[in-house]
Design a protein around this motif. Structure first.
Motif, short mmCIF file in Angstrom:
data_model
loop_
_atom_site.label_atom_id
_atom_site.label_comp_id
_atom_site.label_asym_id
_atom_site.label_seq_id
_atom_site.Cartn_x
_atom_site.Cartn_y
_atom_site.Cartn_z
N SER A 14 -26.14 -73.86 68.36
CA SER A 14 -26.82 -75.08 68.76
C SER A 14 -27.75 -74.82 69.95
CB SER A 14 -25.81 -76.18 69.10
OG SER A 14 -24.94 -75.72 70.10
N ALA A 15 -27.60 -73.68 70.59
CA ALA A 15 -28.44 -73.36 71.73
C ALA A 15 -29.87 -73.05 71.30
CB ALA A 15 -27.87 -72.17 72.49
N THR A 16 -30.03 -72.44 70.14
CA THR A 16 -31.35 -72.09 69.65
C THR A 16 -31.74 -73.07 68.56
OG1 THR A 16 -30.74 -69.79 69.98
CG2 THR A 16 -32.73 -70.19 68.74
N LYS A 17 -32.54 -74.06 68.92
CA LYS A 17 -33.00 -75.03 67.94
C LYS A 17 -34.28 -74.50 67.32
CE LYS A 17 -30.02 -78.29 67.93
NZ LYS A 17 -29.20 -78.51 66.78
N LEU A 18 -34.22 -74.27 66.03
CA LEU A 18 -35.39 -73.75 65.32
C LEU A 18 -36.21 -74.89 64.74
CD1 LEU A 18 -33.98 -70.71 63.35
CD2 LEU A 18 -35.38 -70.69 65.37
N THR A 19 -37.49 -74.62 64.58
CA THR A 19 -38.38 -75.55 63.89
C THR A 19 -39.18 -74.75 62.87
OG1 THR A 19 -40.23 -75.24 65.41
CG2 THR A 19 -38.62 -76.94 66.00
N LYS A 20 -39.95 -75.48 62.06
CA LYS A 20 -40.80 -74.80 61.08
C LYS A 20 -41.93 -74.03 61.75
CE LYS A 20 -40.84 -78.69 58.76
NZ LYS A 20 -41.23 -79.75 57.85
N LYS A 23 -41.31 -68.63 65.26
CA LYS A 23 -41.80 -67.32 64.82
C LYS A 23 -40.97 -66.76 63.67
CE LYS A 23 -43.45 -63.00 66.79
NZ LYS A 23 -43.62 -62.19 68.00
N LEU A 24 -39.66 -66.92 63.74
CA LEU A 24 -38.77 -66.43 62.69
C LEU A 24 -39.09 -67.10 61.36
CD1 LEU A 24 -36.36 -64.73 61.74
CD2 LEU A 24 -34.85 -66.56 62.56
N PHE A 25 -39.19 -68.41 61.36
CA PHE A 25 -39.49 -69.17 60.13
C PHE A 25 -40.82 -68.71 59.54
CE2 PHE A 25 -41.10 -72.69 57.66
CZ PHE A 25 -39.99 -73.23 57.03
N LYS A 26 -41.85 -68.67 60.37
CA LYS A 26 -43.19 -68.28 59.89
C LYS A 26 -43.21 -66.85 59.37
CE LYS A 26 -46.08 -71.29 62.72
NZ LYS A 26 -47.07 -71.33 63.82
N THR A 27 -42.50 -65.95 60.05
CA THR A 27 -42.48 -64.54 59.63
C THR A 27 -41.82 -64.41 58.26
OG1 THR A 27 -42.43 -63.77 61.92
CG2 THR A 27 -41.65 -62.23 60.25
N ILE A 28 -40.74 -65.13 58.03
CA ILE A 28 -40.05 -65.06 56.74
C ILE A 28 -40.95 -65.58 55.62
CG2 ILE A 28 -38.13 -66.00 55.38
CD1 ILE A 28 -36.49 -65.96 58.08
N VAL A 41 -39.68 -72.48 48.70
CA VAL A 41 -39.27 -73.79 49.19
C VAL A 41 -38.44 -73.60 50.45
CG1 VAL A 41 -37.80 -75.79 48.69
CG2 VAL A 41 -39.26 -74.85 46.90
N SER A 42 -38.66 -74.46 51.43
CA SER A 42 -37.76 -74.49 52.59
C SER A 42 -37.02 -75.82 52.57
CB SER A 42 -38.52 -74.30 53.90
OG SER A 42 -39.43 -75.35 54.12
N LEU A 43 -35.75 -75.75 52.90
CA LEU A 43 -34.92 -76.94 53.01
C LEU A 43 -34.53 -77.09 54.47
CD1 LEU A 43 -32.52 -76.47 49.95
CD2 LEU A 43 -34.67 -77.76 50.04
N ASP A 44 -34.89 -78.22 55.06
CA ASP A 44 -34.56 -78.50 56.45
C ASP A 44 -33.19 -79.16 56.48
OD1 ASP A 44 -34.30 -79.45 59.04
OD2 ASP A 44 -36.39 -80.10 59.19
N LEU A 45 -32.20 -78.42 56.93
CA LEU A 45 -30.80 -78.86 56.91
C LEU A 45 -30.33 -79.38 58.27
CD1 LEU A 45 -29.51 -75.72 54.99
CD2 LEU A 45 -29.98 -77.96 54.00
N ARG A 46 -31.23 -79.50 59.22
CA ARG A 46 -30.83 -79.82 60.60
C ARG A 46 -30.13 -81.17 60.74
NH1 ARG A 46 -36.41 -78.68 63.49
NH2 ARG A 46 -37.07 -79.66 61.54
N ALA A 51 -24.01 -78.59 57.11
CA ALA A 51 -24.83 -77.41 56.82
C ALA A 51 -24.46 -76.24 57.72
CB ALA A 51 -26.30 -77.75 56.97
N VAL A 52 -24.52 -75.05 57.14
CA VAL A 52 -24.18 -73.83 57.88
C VAL A 52 -25.38 -73.21 58.56
CG1 VAL A 52 -22.20 -73.31 56.40
CG2 VAL A 52 -24.47 -72.41 55.81
N ALA A 53 -26.57 -73.78 58.35
CA ALA A 53 -27.79 -73.24 58.94
C ALA A 53 -28.76 -74.40 59.18
CB ALA A 53 -28.42 -72.21 58.00
N ASP A 54 -29.82 -74.12 59.92
CA ASP A 54 -30.86 -75.12 60.12
C ASP A 54 -31.80 -75.19 58.92
OD1 ASP A 54 -29.90 -75.79 62.63
OD2 ASP A 54 -31.23 -74.40 63.68
N PHE A 55 -32.07 -74.04 58.33
CA PHE A 55 -32.98 -73.98 57.20
C PHE A 55 -32.47 -73.03 56.12
CE2 PHE A 55 -35.75 -75.02 60.78
CZ PHE A 55 -36.51 -76.06 60.27
N PHE A 56 -32.73 -73.36 54.88
CA PHE A 56 -32.66 -72.42 53.76
C PHE A 56 -34.09 -72.19 53.34
CE2 PHE A 56 -28.28 -73.40 51.59
CZ PHE A 56 -27.62 -72.83 52.66
N ILE A 57 -34.43 -70.95 53.07
CA ILE A 57 -35.72 -70.61 52.46
C ILE A 57 -35.39 -69.95 51.14
CG2 ILE A 57 -37.84 -69.27 52.66
CD1 ILE A 57 -37.60 -69.59 55.72
#
Length: 134
Positions: A14-20, A23-28, A41-46, A51-57
């Motif tokens: 929960s310390a690292t809140k990711l967004t679309k 850098k990690l999301f964009k790189t993937i 497709v990306s699924l925003d699970l936040r 959910a076990v993750a913030d995003f599925f790609i």
């Protein structure tokens, strides 16, 4: 079965809140596109508590060799550009579905038949879905 101690370590941070725009999301996404992944497709699970993750790609590859190429390229590019290693990866033996776990983002590279069978998008239908050009 994983020991419970390992499962508690795996819980998304929960310390690292990711967004679309992270850098990690964009790189993937960019890495999948470069290796010609399809139906990205990306699924925003936040907002989904279970959910076990913030995003599925999720993406498709037309054959096992392309699954390997996409998976390995994603891992290389993330390490090079984001200085992150995958927490875990699976599926490089059978090459029907490669899963790359970055804790807050989980990447799924699948053959079309596997994607149709497992229906991840349906399972997580409460998630905000975004399509990315291939």
């Amino acid at each position: 079965m994983e020991p419970l101690s390992l499962l508690s370590i795996r819980k998304k941070s929960s310390a690292t809140k990711l967004t679309k725009s992270s850098k990690l999301f964009k790189t993937i996404i960019k890495s999948i596109q470069e290796k010609k992944g399809e139906n990205i497709v990306s699924l925003d699970l936040r907002k989904i508590h279970e959910a076990v993750a913030d995003f599925f790609i999720i993406c498709e590859a037309s054959n096992p060799q392309q699954i390997r190429a996409i998976g390995e390229f994603v891992e290389e590019e993330v390490k090079k550009n984001c200085n992150e290693q995958a927490f875990k990866h699976e599926g490089y033996q059978a090459l029907q579905w490669v899963l790359i776990d970055y804790v807050n983002i989980v990447v799924h590279v699948m053959l079309p038949e596997s994607r149709k069978f497992y229906q991840l998008e349906e399972m997580w239908s409460d998630a905000v879905r975004e399509e990315h050009e291939g």
